[in-house]
Scaffold this motif. Structure first.
Motif, mmCIF file in Angstrom:
data_model
loop_
_atom_site.group_PDB
_atom_site.id
_atom_site.type_symbol
_atom_site.label_atom_id
_atom_site.label_comp_id
_atom_site.label_asym_id
_atom_site.label_seq_id
_atom_site.Cartn_x
_atom_site.Cartn_y
_atom_site.Cartn_z
ATOM 1 N N ARG A 1 0.789 -1.465 -0.001
ATOM 2 C CA ARG A 1 0.116 0.007 0.043
ATOM 3 C C ARG A 1 0.859 1.219 0.149
ATOM 4 N N ILE A 2 1.833 1.298 0.812
ATOM 5 C CA ILE A 2 2.602 2.565 0.958
ATOM 6 C C ILE A 2 4.038 2.229 0.942
ATOM 7 N N GLN B 1 7.884 4.149 1.574
ATOM 8 C CA GLN B 1 8.451 5.374 1.790
ATOM 9 C C GLN B 1 9.907 5.042 1.793
ATOM 10 N N LEU C 1 4.834 9.032 -5.509
ATOM 11 C CA LEU C 1 4.745 8.118 -6.523
ATOM 12 C C LEU C 1 3.375 7.336 -6.307
ATOM 13 N N ARG C 2 3.027 7.087 -7.582
ATOM 14 C CA ARG C 2 1.607 6.314 -7.650
ATOM 15 C C ARG C 2 1.846 5.008 -8.405
ATOM 16 N N GLY D 1 -2.490 1.000 -6.856
ATOM 17 C CA GLY D 1 -3.044 1.794 -6.230
ATOM 18 C C GLY D 1 -2.181 2.433 -4.993
ATOM 19 N N ALA D 2 -0.992 1.710 -4.876
ATOM 20 C CA ALA D 2 -0.062 1.993 -3.774
ATOM 21 C C ALA D 2 0.534 3.599 -3.971
ATOM 22 N N ARG D 3 0.509 3.967 -3.197
ATOM 23 C CA ARG D 3 1.129 5.331 -3.107
ATOM 24 C C ARG D 3 2.697 5.436 -2.141
ATOM 25 N N GLY D 4 3.399 6.459 -2.544
ATOM 26 C CA GLY D 4 4.712 6.336 -1.906
ATOM 27 C C GLY D 4 5.387 7.909 -1.972
ATOM 28 N N LEU D 5 6.181 7.859 -1.301
ATOM 29 C CA LEU D 5 6.956 9.334 -1.268
ATOM 30 C C LEU D 5 8.655 8.619 -1.294
ATOM 31 N N TYR E 1 4.704 -0.747 3.586
ATOM 32 C CA TYR E 1 3.380 -1.006 4.292
ATOM 33 C C TYR E 1 2.834 -1.959 3.620
ATOM 34 N N GLY E 2 2.246 -3.142 3.906
ATOM 35 C CA GLY E 2 1.391 -3.872 2.968
ATOM 36 C C GLY E 2 0.246 -4.151 3.914
ATOM 37 N N THR E 3 -0.732 -4.936 3.221
ATOM 38 C CA THR E 3 -2.039 -5.310 3.877
ATOM 39 C C THR E 3 -1.722 -6.391 4.901
ATOM 40 N N PHE F 1 -7.640 4.096 1.090
ATOM 41 C CA PHE F 1 -7.041 2.745 0.827
ATOM 42 C C PHE F 1 -8.208 1.570 1.058
ATOM 43 N N GLN G 1 -0.594 12.808 1.840
ATOM 44 C CA GLN G 1 0.794 12.860 1.156
ATOM 45 C C GLN G 1 0.557 14.380 0.616
ATOM 46 N N THR H 1 0.423 -0.274 8.388
ATOM 47 C CA THR H 1 0.500 -1.593 9.289
ATOM 48 C C THR H 1 1.549 -1.464 10.444
#
Lengths: 386, 386, 386, 386
Positions: B168-169, B171, B249-250, B254-258, B277-279, C235, C246, C266
């Protein structure tokens, strides 16, 4: 741009360290890392077949794969005598009980020695080697490898410069858990010899890692304890040597300390940790995070000194290869001893820069004093004056 | 006891890395550490005098100390063609702008390449190399050295095995401070070329360390971002390239990031850090403490995975040399690429096990997309589909 | 020994915070901790039965257990007007949508207000309250409780004193995981209202914790961003508000920043973390380890500043109760606002020492600007000038 | 929704804790925090003027501000006897030497006691109190406040449930530095009485914090040592009590341990740390970071247990007020004893849930055994069987 030509690589032989060994491979990487050494000969096993196979894996000339270390000492000395390419030094990476005879053989052949610690399994043997080294004019490097860490050298320099003030408290501990179960019963090679008094000597955990802890504390503080009160424990039923060590330390200047070493401390990997508290500052260092040292001046915030910082004592920079933030570790610290010993051998008129036979003697004196105190229910016992 | 005979050491040449360089020395230690390579030739400098002097320091045969990399490529290929001892691979450790011409010369000579990152200073050049590599059937190893860390490989394996669930995320950050002042004005060599667009390419911090961050995140998650929104900043007055990078970041799922990279982050040494970070779980890793990985399963306590633990994915054990608690670091991770690349070259029918020319292409695509987005005030911009 | 007589305890009322609530209990402990307040009245629930029962648990006089906050405002103001013991202030701890009407009722009744953040669910409402507060001459304390931590106050003082130099980089993040699953579907009360736009307002994670992060960064640096580029993500399928935020930040002085807030990260509990990098130093603080602050002067070792150190700015000592090494936490920081607000109310001619209605207005401006930017695919958007 | 009516607040008196005291203020916050207690009377000083002034600061009824604790005991008991509002319990927060006479006075008056540790300055006195408590049927809570931490209670529960296996090694240490200089010479009140044997008892650091360390280890492991070998040191010249303690511990089950306490450990604030290694797992806890506990199952990754996690033993949740990630600290742990003691006093037929007079007796037995061993150069000495 200096027109330096690199001195030739020193030629290294190895006794022990064949297939299945641990520390032999570490020595080889350490010797190679800074490009000062080349491995050219070995008595990697006393079994001729295994010796040859181990040598082949290391690309050794089959002619220089010996199965008898005495033969190796003779043959290599011979090569050198005839203007040839005999080894400059031998690395002894056998179980402890062989350190002494192997070292004797090579010293008597006039060959320098790198010896894994503990130097021997008795103080008497260590003292014998001490005399022999002097007699034959060779150098011996004892691989107290944790002294190769740049921040340990910085710590020592800071104490030496008086920045810590008078040392009051020494807390040193070395905790592992790999012998928490009777691993020796499974035939695991490392566990087998390290728990066999015939091979490891009378001290188990004490000799294996307690000596590292004692030496590290002494290296950094510049002080050896004057008297100790010790207790040795064997937790694993059937084990023939101690697997847990507790020692109280009294120093000549009134400082006090505790040394704890254990090989049954569940969850601990290789947790060597030193804390020294002085009248002006304190320092903390942890081998598992070796790239930082906590330096805590009295009444001020704790500082995090990191390997690579420009403000560290010069000895730290001299023992590092990469800038701060590029972590170095166990192998680099170990390699530092090989790098330093190479420098020593190229300048034999200079004082040694690595732990040597005298450290080995003091270490064995520590071991025997601990054994003596422990056998008298922890009676305070003086260490022999060096 | 297997009767294995070690394969011969591979012969390495080096372009760049003469006196005063940083990364050249790192490559040499890395190549040496696991004893798979021997350095035999070099174009260590384009100045003949300096090339010779640098070679002498490294004990190179003067005949194989070149000052012209094209001549070196020709001569070494010639040696090989005549059944001789030409280099198997060349390590390119020059400033960025030379990666491309040097790589071309050696690839065209049929010589394998180890290339420092970034592969080139433009996507077009990278794509040209990609084609050239295929055409000449050589292998190229791009030294995204942080992928050599065992716990990074464990992280990748855990994600791949689905243990993290859906990502999901992301970083990722890479913070340094060595360019917080206009160090380039002092003549410091590393700072000078890295802030000169003619030598480093149009991307400063972005190309130097932003690419490491992007590549590491992709390596571990198995996902490249689909679209990005970027901002480049130059904090130090007069500097000609960016020294601070922020990217949103996309991802396709659907995950997002920086992604944050900076070379002006006061107090930071080489702080590359990844959190995913995952589910089902999360993972955290920090290059400055590389021997542990935090693994946090949802709803359960965080776990501290350490290098050397038996329960880690097998890829971790394959990339380590010492037991847990004996810290490995930057040089070992770097060496891992050399070890892996040696294995690749000895089994050319097998898939590559190291980052290669395709990673270089993706990296340059990332760089150019960031430059494009930043030049349009952070407009969300798609990365080219590979 | 000063012959001080303690001023009387201030009388507190509470709206919201009945059985099953979270933050109401926190406010009550916080108000009690330093003995400046006594809770005497409440509209703890709009359900009369529940209001009475909740009041009984708190030992409130049944006569002062209201179910209608407007009635409570009237009745308590009446008590005060008749020389009696009406409340000095009300604590509003309801879901967000009620902050506005409740605050209006009490402000109009001339009663001071402690309001949980965010102040309102819209900027217009916040501005309305701002005007109302001025008109009625009451004080409003907005519980941005993280500003109550002594080391956050020390950080602010250090920045204000110029010790950090010019701020270049702001990294602030607030990560939680309690909404990683659709907890609102289970009927969990906290999750239910916080994910319902009718109760929480249009901003989910953004309003709940993103505002804390933004306010903390502003509190410490003394700078609000000038323009932002934002992305909001949801999410968890079916959720009606954002659960991941963000934001890129640009400051008037050229500084850059990133704000990240997430309630689906998580493994994260309540991980609010701030890093500020300046030209002279950097600082790092982590709410989960709030008793230390890393202070990193450029070119020097990082320092660990601890709550209780004599050398900290005086504001830190004023916000602490126990010596260093006796950890204080979330409740003490929260209590600090109540302690400060009591002091403010006892010296109404002095400037406020706690976050207030202006902070609330700026916070809602931030929220609406983020919503606006996010709705335009992250277009850089200016914050309204205060 | 339960129609519970809160029980009345218990009435607390206090002896000691006037202006300039430290621990008195802590007790007052602790008593107040969970709203179970209200302070209504005090003999805050033996100086009548100071007693009144201190009482006024605390808003005490002047009539209940005593300067003679015996008078206070009589008068308060009298109030209760006449159906009135006499105190339910007294908190004794004087220097150590007064614990005994004050406790006697209140116990004999039938008033429950909260007593700061150490219970008394001699084992004989402690045993006298033990008898007195039984005779008068009152309850005594000894404020070994570190047992109030939720993760310490979780640790105890885990050990009790067998999750740690057999305890093998106990490492407990309590390091401070506030007495590293002769602070007592400056007139600082805390230092003055704590280093005066007439006020503190014969044990300095040993009584002050060594007892905390010993009690904590016993609380968590459920085991008291059987024999000990101790050394007491006084580092600061002229100091009349020990300021440094080292004790070796032997347990009945064969476990071994080390206890170290020091008040001259430069840089240490209030560093109480416990490590317990068992056959199945190990645990580590550090008072300065009390919201996490490291739990290390043998052969598995270390786990970070955090206060607030659902999977912790229920006793942890019962001793916490806020969710995970909202740090609680020293005051909350201290408050827990007051909360528990209130529950105990409301259910006198139930077993006590806080440390009590028996713990005090065992603690003094420990102190006297350490003094005895230390006076015989560390001879192994048995603790009296309880």
């Amino acid at each position: 741009m200096s027109p330096t030509v690199a001195p030739r690589r020193l030629r290294l032989g190895m006794v022990g360290g064949g297939q299945g060994a641990f520390i032999g491979a570490v020595h080889r990487i350490a010797a190679r890392l800074d490009d000062d050494w080349v491995l050219v000969a070995g008595a990697l096993s006393s079994d001729p077949e295994r010796a040859r196979a181990s040598g082949a894996e290391l690309r050794l000339d089959p002619e220089r794969c010996y199965s008898d270390f005495r033969e190796m000492a003779r043959a290599e000395a011979e090569r050198t005598r005839h203007g040839g390419d005999g080894i400059d030094a031998v690395a002894i990476v056998t179980p402890n009980h062989l350190h002494f005879p192997v070292a004797c053989a090579f010293i008597e052949a006039g060959i320098h020695v790198v010896c894994d610690k503990p130097l021997t399994t008795s103080l008497a043997d260590a003292q014998h080697l001490q005399a022999l080294v002097r007699q034959h004019g060779v150098r011996l490097c004892l691989t107290h490898n944790y002294t190769g860490y740049p921040l340990i050298r910085a710590a020592r320099a800071l104490v030496e410069a008086g920045e810590l003030g008078d040392v009051r408290i020494v807390q040193v501990e070395y905790a592992q858990d790999w012998l928490a179960q009777p691993l020796e019963d499974s035939g695991q090679k490392q566990a087998a010899w390290r728990t066999d008094p015939a091979l490891a000597g009378p001290a188990g955990c004490l000799g294996d890692i307690g000596t590292h802890a004692a030496q590290l504390a002494e290296f950094v503080t510049g002080m050896a304890p004057q008297r100790i009160s010790a207790e040795l424990t064997t937790f694993v039923p059937g084990r023939r040597v101690d697997d847990h060590v507790q020692v109280q330390l009294r120093y000549a200047n009134g400082a006090r300390g505790l040394l704890w070493a254990s090989q049954v401390a569940t969850g601990e990997e290789n947790h060597l940790r030193l804390r020294v508290y002085g009248t002006k500052a304190a320092l903390h260092w942890d081998q598992e995070s070796p790239n930082a040292l906590t330096w805590h001046p009295a009444g001020q915030p704790a500082q995090r000194l990191t390997r690579g910082m420009a403000s560290l004592p010069a000895v730290a920079a001299a023992a590092t290869r990469t800038p701060g933030g590029h972590p170095e570790g166990y192998l680099e610290a170990f390699a530092q001893l090989y790098r330093d010993f190479a420098r020593d051998l190229r300048a034999l008129d200079q004082p040694a820069s690595v732990p040597g036979v005298d450290d080995g003697v003091r270490s064995l004196a520590f071991v025997e004093t601990v054994l003596a105190s422990a056998s008298r229910d922890g009676a305070w016992t003086a260490l022999p004056t060096p």
